[in-house]
Each structure stands twice: as C-alpha cells, then as structure tokens.
Design a protein around this motif. Structure first.
Motif, PDB file in Angstrom:
ATOM      1  N   GLU A 165      25.998  39.409  77.996  1.00 10.31           N
ATOM      2  CA  GLU A 165      27.003  38.570  78.635  1.00 10.31           C
ATOM      3  C   GLU A 165      28.201  39.405  79.076  1.00 10.31           C
ATOM      4  O   GLU A 165      28.813  39.141  80.110  1.00 10.31           O
ATOM      5  CB  GLU A 165      27.455  37.457  77.685  1.00 10.31           C
ATOM      6  CG  GLU A 165      26.485  36.328  77.579  1.00 10.31           C
ATOM      7  CD  GLU A 165      26.960  35.249  76.607  1.00 10.31           C
ATOM      8  OE1 GLU A 165      28.011  35.410  75.958  1.00 10.31           O
ATOM      9  OE2 GLU A 165      26.250  34.245  76.477  1.00 10.31           O
ATOM     10  N   LYS A 166      28.517  40.386  78.296  1.00  7.67           N
ATOM     11  CA  LYS A 166      29.657  41.228  78.625  1.00  7.67           C
ATOM     12  C   LYS A 166      29.333  42.160  79.794  1.00  7.67           C
ATOM     13  O   LYS A 166      30.196  42.477  80.583  1.00  7.67           O
ATOM     14  CB  LYS A 166      30.088  42.046  77.418  1.00  7.67           C
ATOM     15  CG  LYS A 166      30.731  41.216  76.346  1.00  7.67           C
ATOM     16  CD  LYS A 166      31.147  42.082  75.182  1.00  7.67           C
ATOM     17  CE  LYS A 166      31.683  41.231  74.068  1.00  7.67           C
ATOM     18  NZ  LYS A 166      31.983  41.970  72.888  1.00  7.67           N
ATOM     19  N   THR A 214      22.723  38.855  73.122  1.00  9.74           N
ATOM     20  CA  THR A 214      23.354  37.888  74.022  1.00  9.74           C
ATOM     21  C   THR A 214      24.778  38.302  74.310  1.00  9.74           C
ATOM     22  O   THR A 214      25.233  38.295  75.476  1.00  9.74           O
ATOM     23  CB  THR A 214      23.326  36.488  73.389  1.00  9.74           C
ATOM     24  OG1 THR A 214      21.992  36.126  73.112  1.00  9.74           O
ATOM     25  CG2 THR A 214      23.934  35.447  74.299  1.00  9.74           C
ATOM     26  N   ASP A 215      25.518  38.688  73.297  1.00  5.98           N
ATOM     27  CA  ASP A 215      26.919  39.114  73.491  1.00  5.98           C
ATOM     28  C   ASP A 215      27.009  40.334  74.405  1.00  5.98           C
ATOM     29  O   ASP A 215      27.839  40.394  75.308  1.00  5.98           O
ATOM     30  CB  ASP A 215      27.569  39.438  72.137  1.00  5.98           C
ATOM     31  CG  ASP A 215      27.855  38.190  71.323  1.00  5.98           C
ATOM     32  OD1 ASP A 215      27.853  37.098  71.915  1.00  5.98           O
ATOM     33  OD2 ASP A 215      28.051  38.310  70.086  1.00  5.98           O
ATOM     34  N   GLY A 262      21.720  37.168  68.863  1.00  4.88           N
ATOM     35  CA  GLY A 262      23.159  36.934  69.097  1.00  4.88           C
ATOM     36  C   GLY A 262      23.847  38.182  69.632  1.00  4.88           C
ATOM     37  O   GLY A 262      24.670  38.110  70.554  1.00  4.88           O
ATOM     38  N   ALA A 263      23.517  39.347  69.047  1.00  4.74           N
ATOM     39  CA  ALA A 263      24.127  40.605  69.489  1.00  4.74           C
ATOM     40  C   ALA A 263      23.688  40.933  70.909  1.00  4.74           C
ATOM     41  O   ALA A 263      24.516  41.359  71.756  1.00  4.74           O
ATOM     42  CB  ALA A 263      23.746  41.731  68.536  1.00  4.74           C
TER      43      ALA A 263
END
Length: 161
Positions: free
Chosen positions: A137-138, A133-134, A130-131
């Motif tokens: 994505e940023k 991915t975040d 999740g981290a």
C-alpha cells in the motif's frame, strides 16, 4: 487217749471238715472261685477289646489328622498359586494401563503441538499478509496495487499451508 486234748482237737477238726463237706462248702467255694475267675477273664477280654478299639480309633484319628494336614497344605499351595496369578495379572493390567495412559498423553501432546504449530502458522500468515499489505500500500497505488496485494496474499497462504 480219749482223755487227751489233742485227740479231741483232732476229732473236732475231722468233724468240722465232714460238716463242711456235707454242707457243700468246698463246691460252693470252687463255684465262687470259678465264677470270679470267669468274671476276671471276661473283664480282661473286654479290656483287651477296649484297648484294641482305642488303638484303632487312635490310628483313625492320626490318619484323619494327616489327611487334614495334607488337605490344608494343598489349600495353602493353591492359595499361593492363586495369589501369584492374581499379582501377575494385576501387574500386567497396571503395565497396560500405564502404556495406554502414556500413549494417550503422548497423543494429547502431539495434538497440542500440532495445534500450536497451526496457530503459529496462521498467526504468521496473518502477520505476513498484514505486513505485505502495508508495504504494498505504501509503494504501489491504484488497481495494480489491489491486484498485487491479492496475488501476494494467495501466494503466502499457499506456501504456509
């Protein structure tokens, strides 16, 4: 002399003894005394036999008592040996049961620990994915971002497993 009282007393005594002898009184007295003597001998013999029988019965009962005491002692010794054996057997079974339960508890703890570690790893992997991915994505956009995210997720999963 015929006029003397002593003479007539002597004659009377002699006549008395003659009459007694004629009647057979001495024989009867002797027979009665012999019968009584025989009866006393018989009673003494019977008393001797009874005494000997009583002594033999006493000896028999004493022997039986000794035998019974010896048998009772033997039974008590056997019971003590059996009690010791049963106690040792119970103690051994108890030790085995405690060891089995200890092993079972240790195995259960090990399984719970392994499950907890697996859950932590899974949770850490999910958080890392999740981290990542975040972050990606940023910073990265477009088709390149999607390829990088998928590759990163695969790498993270391989390293955590």
């Amino acid at each position: 002399m015929l006029e003397s009282d002593t003479f007539w007393a002597l004659v009377g005594l002699i006549l008395f003894f003659v009459v007694i002898a004629a009647v057979g009184a001495p024989r009867r007295i002797v027979t009665a005394l012999d019968a009584r003597t025989q009866r006393i001998r018989t009673e003494l013999d019977e008393a001797r036999r009874n005494r000997e029988e009583a002594q033999s019965l006493l000896a028999e009962y004493q022997r039986r008592r000794r035998d019974a005491e010896a048998e009772a002692e033997s039974i008590i010794d056997e019971a003590r040996r059996e009690a010791r054996r049963l106690t040792e057997e119970a103690n051994e079974k108890l030790r085995d049961m405690v060891e089995r339960r200890t092993r079972a508890a240790e195995d259960k703890i090990a399984r719970a620990e392994a499950q907890a570690i697996a859950e932590v790893r899974t949770r850490a992997a999910d958080l890392a994915v999740g981290a990542a991915t975040d972050i990606l994505e940023k910073r990265v956009r477009g088709g390149t971002a999607k390829r990088l995210i998928d590759a990163s997720i695969d790498v993270v999963r391989q390293r955590l497993d």
